[in-house]
Design a protein around this motif. Structure first.
Motif, PDB file in Angstrom:
ATOM      1  N   LEU A 157      69.302 -14.693 -62.993  1.00 16.54           N
ATOM      2  CA  LEU A 157      68.685 -14.546 -63.907  1.00 16.54           C
ATOM      3  C   LEU A 157      69.540 -12.492 -64.022  1.00 16.54           C
ATOM      4  CD1 LEU A 157      67.791 -14.418 -66.811  1.00 16.54           C
ATOM      5  CD2 LEU A 157      66.142 -13.492 -66.053  1.00 16.54           C
ATOM      6  N   VAL A 158      69.757 -12.030 -63.621  1.00 16.01           N
ATOM      7  CA  VAL A 158      70.481 -10.454 -63.094  1.00 16.01           C
ATOM      8  C   VAL A 158      71.945 -11.552 -63.158  1.00 16.01           C
ATOM      9  CG1 VAL A 158      71.263  -8.409 -61.801  1.00 16.01           C
ATOM     10  CG2 VAL A 158      68.364  -9.280 -61.716  1.00 16.01           C
ATOM     11  N   LEU A 159      72.907 -12.006 -62.142  1.00 19.79           N
ATOM     12  CA  LEU A 159      73.610 -12.572 -62.373  1.00 19.79           C
ATOM     13  C   LEU A 159      74.021 -13.208 -63.950  1.00 19.79           C
ATOM     14  CD1 LEU A 159      74.661 -13.688 -58.797  1.00 19.79           C
ATOM     15  CD2 LEU A 159      75.301 -11.571 -59.535  1.00 19.79           C
ATOM     16  N   ALA A 160      73.522 -13.381 -64.664  1.00 23.55           N
ATOM     17  CA  ALA A 160      73.781 -14.616 -65.630  1.00 23.55           C
ATOM     18  C   ALA A 160      73.872 -12.900 -66.619  1.00 23.55           C
ATOM     19  CB  ALA A 160      73.067 -15.350 -66.168  1.00 23.55           C
ATOM     20  N   VAL A 161      73.001 -12.872 -66.230  1.00 25.30           N
ATOM     21  CA  VAL A 161      73.794 -11.204 -68.133  1.00 25.30           C
ATOM     22  C   VAL A 161      75.021 -10.833 -67.117  1.00 25.30           C
ATOM     23  CG1 VAL A 161      72.506  -9.166 -68.311  1.00 25.30           C
ATOM     24  CG2 VAL A 161      71.152 -10.584 -68.279  1.00 25.30           C
ATOM     25  N   VAL A 162      74.767 -10.000 -65.408  1.00 22.62           N
ATOM     26  CA  VAL A 162      76.601  -9.332 -65.360  1.00 22.62           C
ATOM     27  C   VAL A 162      76.955 -10.487 -65.756  1.00 22.62           C
ATOM     28  CG1 VAL A 162      77.763  -8.849 -63.552  1.00 22.62           C
ATOM     29  CG2 VAL A 162      75.190  -7.855 -63.674  1.00 22.62           C
ATOM     30  N   ALA A 163      77.508 -11.711 -66.283  1.00 25.25           N
ATOM     31  CA  ALA A 163      78.406 -12.076 -66.698  1.00 25.25           C
ATOM     32  C   ALA A 163      78.213 -12.920 -67.715  1.00 25.25           C
ATOM     33  CB  ALA A 163      77.953 -13.658 -66.266  1.00 25.25           C
TER      34      ALA A 163
ATOM     35  N   TYR B  71      80.707 -16.109 -63.959  1.00 24.48           N
ATOM     36  CA  TYR B  71      79.328 -16.772 -63.295  1.00 24.48           C
ATOM     37  C   TYR B  71      78.734 -17.574 -61.883  1.00 24.48           C
ATOM     38  CZ  TYR B  71      74.094 -17.640 -62.796  1.00 24.48           C
ATOM     39  OH  TYR B  71      72.772 -17.866 -62.301  1.00 24.48           O
ATOM     40  N   GLY B  72      79.918 -18.681 -61.955  1.00 26.78           N
ATOM     41  CA  GLY B  72      80.732 -19.415 -60.624  1.00 26.78           C
ATOM     42  C   GLY B  72      81.192 -17.844 -59.467  1.00 26.78           C
TER      43      GLY B  72
ATOM     44  N   VAL C  16      57.421  -6.123 -62.023  1.00 27.14           N
ATOM     45  CA  VAL C  16      58.111  -7.506 -62.447  1.00 27.14           C
ATOM     46  C   VAL C  16      59.134  -7.627 -62.049  1.00 27.14           C
ATOM     47  CG1 VAL C  16      58.667  -8.747 -64.580  1.00 27.14           C
ATOM     48  CG2 VAL C  16      57.311  -7.110 -64.504  1.00 27.14           C
ATOM     49  N   PHE C  17      58.958  -9.187 -61.063  1.00 22.40           N
ATOM     50  CA  PHE C  17      59.606  -9.948 -60.194  1.00 22.40           C
ATOM     51  C   PHE C  17      60.666 -10.357 -61.051  1.00 22.40           C
ATOM     52  CE2 PHE C  17      57.015  -9.099 -57.182  1.00 22.40           C
ATOM     53  CZ  PHE C  17      57.443  -8.735 -56.302  1.00 22.40           C
TER      54      PHE C  17
ATOM     55  N   ARG D 248      71.549 -20.552 -43.733  1.00 24.36           N
ATOM     56  CA  ARG D 248      71.455 -20.606 -45.513  1.00 24.36           C
ATOM     57  C   ARG D 248      71.073 -19.307 -46.035  1.00 24.36           C
ATOM     58  NH1 ARG D 248      74.002 -23.201 -49.322  1.00 24.36           N
ATOM     59  NH2 ARG D 248      73.156 -22.821 -50.905  1.00 24.36           N
ATOM     60  N   ARG D 249      71.297 -18.459 -46.502  1.00 30.26           N
ATOM     61  CA  ARG D 249      71.042 -16.945 -47.200  1.00 30.26           C
ATOM     62  C   ARG D 249      69.606 -17.408 -48.935  1.00 30.26           C
ATOM     63  NH1 ARG D 249      75.221 -12.637 -45.862  1.00 30.26           N
ATOM     64  NH2 ARG D 249      75.437 -12.381 -43.624  1.00 30.26           N
ATOM     65  N   MET D 250      69.688 -16.550 -49.018  1.00 31.65           N
ATOM     66  CA  MET D 250      67.863 -16.469 -50.009  1.00 31.65           C
ATOM     67  C   MET D 250      69.279 -15.703 -51.331  1.00 31.65           C
ATOM     68  SD  MET D 250      64.592 -17.046 -48.831  1.00 31.65           S
ATOM     69  CE  MET D 250      64.012 -17.141 -50.191  1.00 31.65           C
ATOM     70  N   ILE D 251      69.188 -15.880 -52.487  1.00 28.89           N
ATOM     71  CA  ILE D 251      69.126 -15.175 -53.276  1.00 28.89           C
ATOM     72  C   ILE D 251      67.766 -14.096 -53.425  1.00 28.89           C
ATOM     73  CG2 ILE D 251      69.508 -14.393 -56.069  1.00 28.89           C
ATOM     74  CD1 ILE D 251      71.068 -17.541 -55.574  1.00 28.89           C
ATOM     75  N   VAL D 252      68.321 -12.661 -53.564  1.00 31.53           N
ATOM     76  CA  VAL D 252      66.482 -11.925 -53.724  1.00 31.53           C
ATOM     77  C   VAL D 252      66.410 -11.778 -55.059  1.00 31.53           C
ATOM     78  CG1 VAL D 252      66.755  -8.863 -53.596  1.00 31.53           C
ATOM     79  CG2 VAL D 252      68.349 -10.380 -52.203  1.00 31.53           C
ATOM     80  N   ASP D 253      65.324 -11.426 -55.338  1.00 32.81           N
ATOM     81  CA  ASP D 253      64.667 -10.931 -56.370  1.00 32.81           C
ATOM     82  C   ASP D 253      64.519  -9.852 -56.794  1.00 32.81           C
ATOM     83  OD1 ASP D 253      64.328 -13.972 -57.471  1.00 32.81           O
ATOM     84  OD2 ASP D 253      62.246 -13.553 -56.315  1.00 32.81           O
ATOM     85  N   HIS D 254      64.580  -9.555 -58.011  1.00 30.49           N
ATOM     86  CA  HIS D 254      64.576  -7.564 -57.971  1.00 30.49           C
ATOM     87  C   HIS D 254      63.754  -7.445 -59.168  1.00 30.49           C
ATOM     88  CE1 HIS D 254      68.750  -7.459 -57.706  1.00 30.49           C
ATOM     89  NE2 HIS D 254      68.950  -8.863 -57.741  1.00 30.49           N
TER      90      HIS D 254
END
Length: 73
Positions: free
Chosen positions: A18-24, A59-60, A12-13, A1-7
């Protein structure tokens, strides 16, 4: 299973979801504006519900295709 990258932004991580939510959110605003310009939004009786559904769909789709665009192997 892959992990989601923190930016890391200025030390500040920020969670990847959250980044995907802003893009959505930006994408759903653009889609709603296009629908409004085309006059399609007049057919909806509950516009806020349509806006929420548009955000949820975008978002989905972003979360579903995350392994292809921004995850750690």
């Amino acid at each position: 299973r892959r992990m989601i990258v923190d930016h890391n932004i200025g030390g500040v991580f920020i969670p990847g979801l959250l980044v995907l939510a802003v893009v959505a959110l930006v994408g759903s605003i653009a889609v709603i504006r296009l629908l409004s310009m085309a006059g399609i939004t007049r057919a909806f009786t509950h516009r806020p519900l349509v806006e929420l559904a548009t955000f949820a769909i975008i978002y989905g789709l972003l979360v579903q295709y995350l392994p292809a665009i921004g995850s750690v192997p």
